[in-house]
Design a protein around this motif. Structure first.
Motif, PDB file in Angstrom:
ATOM      1  N   PHE A 254       0.994  -1.017   0.073  1.00  0.00           N
ATOM      2  CA  PHE A 254       0.204   0.310   0.068  1.00  0.00           C
ATOM      3  C   PHE A 254       1.323   1.294  -0.368  1.00  0.00           C
ATOM      4  O   PHE A 254       1.734   1.531   0.562  1.00  0.00           O
ATOM      5  N   GLY A 255       0.621   1.924  -1.476  1.00  0.00           N
ATOM      6  CA  GLY A 255       1.150   3.901  -0.434  1.00  0.00           C
ATOM      7  C   GLY A 255       0.467   4.373  -0.536  1.00  0.00           C
ATOM      8  O   GLY A 255      -0.500   4.919  -1.048  1.00  0.00           O
ATOM      9  N   SER A 256       1.017   5.689   0.009  1.00  0.00           N
ATOM     10  CA  SER A 256      -0.084   7.124  -0.216  1.00  0.00           C
ATOM     11  C   SER A 256       0.975   7.925   0.085  1.00  0.00           C
ATOM     12  O   SER A 256       1.948   8.178  -0.350  1.00  0.00           O
ATOM     13  N   THR A 257       0.079   9.136  -0.568  1.00  0.00           N
ATOM     14  CA  THR A 257       0.222  10.517  -0.619  1.00  0.00           C
ATOM     15  C   THR A 257       0.825  11.257   1.051  1.00  0.00           C
ATOM     16  O   THR A 257       0.277  10.243   1.683  1.00  0.00           O
ATOM     17  N   PRO A 258       1.902  12.153   1.079  1.00  0.00           N
ATOM     18  CA  PRO A 258       1.830  12.550   2.334  1.00  0.00           C
ATOM     19  C   PRO A 258       0.899  13.538   2.639  1.00  0.00           C
ATOM     20  O   PRO A 258       0.895  13.531   4.468  1.00  0.00           O
ATOM     21  N   ASP A 259      -0.259  13.468   2.437  1.00  0.00           N
ATOM     22  CA  ASP A 259      -1.713  14.076   2.964  1.00  0.00           C
ATOM     23  C   ASP A 259      -1.906  12.886   4.090  1.00  0.00           C
ATOM     24  O   ASP A 259      -1.870  11.670   3.998  1.00  0.00           O
ATOM     25  N   PRO A 260      -2.775  13.009   4.744  1.00  0.00           N
ATOM     26  CA  PRO A 260      -3.154  12.760   6.105  1.00  0.00           C
ATOM     27  C   PRO A 260      -4.118  11.291   5.490  1.00  0.00           C
ATOM     28  O   PRO A 260      -4.423  11.698   4.476  1.00  0.00           O
ATOM     29  N   VAL A 261      -3.947  10.302   6.197  1.00  0.00           N
ATOM     30  CA  VAL A 261      -5.168   9.517   5.521  1.00  0.00           C
ATOM     31  C   VAL A 261      -6.029   8.861   6.330  1.00  0.00           C
ATOM     32  O   VAL A 261      -5.960   9.492   7.570  1.00  0.00           O
ATOM     33  N   ARG A 262      -7.841   8.906   5.773  1.00  0.00           N
ATOM     34  CA  ARG A 262      -8.525   8.237   6.639  1.00  0.00           C
ATOM     35  C   ARG A 262      -9.253   7.039   5.937  1.00  0.00           C
ATOM     36  O   ARG A 262     -10.116   7.220   4.638  1.00  0.00           O
ATOM     37  N   TRP A 263      -8.915   5.933   6.418  1.00  0.00           N
ATOM     38  CA  TRP A 263      -9.086   4.559   6.431  1.00  0.00           C
ATOM     39  C   TRP A 263      -9.825   4.571   7.227  1.00  0.00           C
ATOM     40  O   TRP A 263      -9.689   4.806   8.563  1.00  0.00           O
ATOM     41  N   ARG A 264     -11.364   3.910   7.086  1.00  0.00           N
ATOM     42  CA  ARG A 264     -12.421   3.004   7.835  1.00  0.00           C
ATOM     43  C   ARG A 264     -12.100   1.391   7.003  1.00  0.00           C
ATOM     44  O   ARG A 264     -12.057   1.660   5.783  1.00  0.00           O
TER      45      ARG A 264
END
Length: 106
Positions: free
Chosen positions: A77-87
């Motif tokens: 899983f890769g994400s941007t530096p932006d805050p993550v919001r996962w449910r």
């Protein structure tokens, strides 16, 4: 990053192992999950994230979320530096998935 996990009450506890959310700045650019004998549902409320399966070069981007059913190889899983919001919801497992030294199902 905040991680909060809850186990549902009966009768859902027979179907769902874990209900959780992740929120905040990710501590790492990538996270690798090993193969698992259960389904995973992710609802994304933040910036898009990317998934790469096994040794694939290509990644798939998900803006709204995804369902991963019984992965037989590791997922990155890769994400941007932006805050993550996962449910997310992890279903009850269906048994062990034997893997080799590289994390591939055998």
């Amino acid at each position: 990053m905040e991680y909060v996990s809850r186990v549902p009450r009966p009768p859902l506890d027979g179907l769902i192992d874990d209900l959780y959310y992740l929120e905040g700045a990710p501590p790492y650019a990538r996270l690798t999950l090993p193969p698992m004998p259960s389904a995973l549902l992710i609802v994304n409320l933040g910036a898009p994230f990317r998934i790469r399966a096994g040794t694939d070069i290509e990644t798939a981007e998900y803006a709204d979320g995804c369902v991963v059913t019984m992965p037989t190889r590791a997922l990155e899983f890769g994400s941007t530096p932006d805050p993550v919001r996962w449910r997310a919801l992890q279903a009850v497992g269906a048994g062990a998935v034997p893997t080799d030294a590289r994390g591939r199902a055998v």
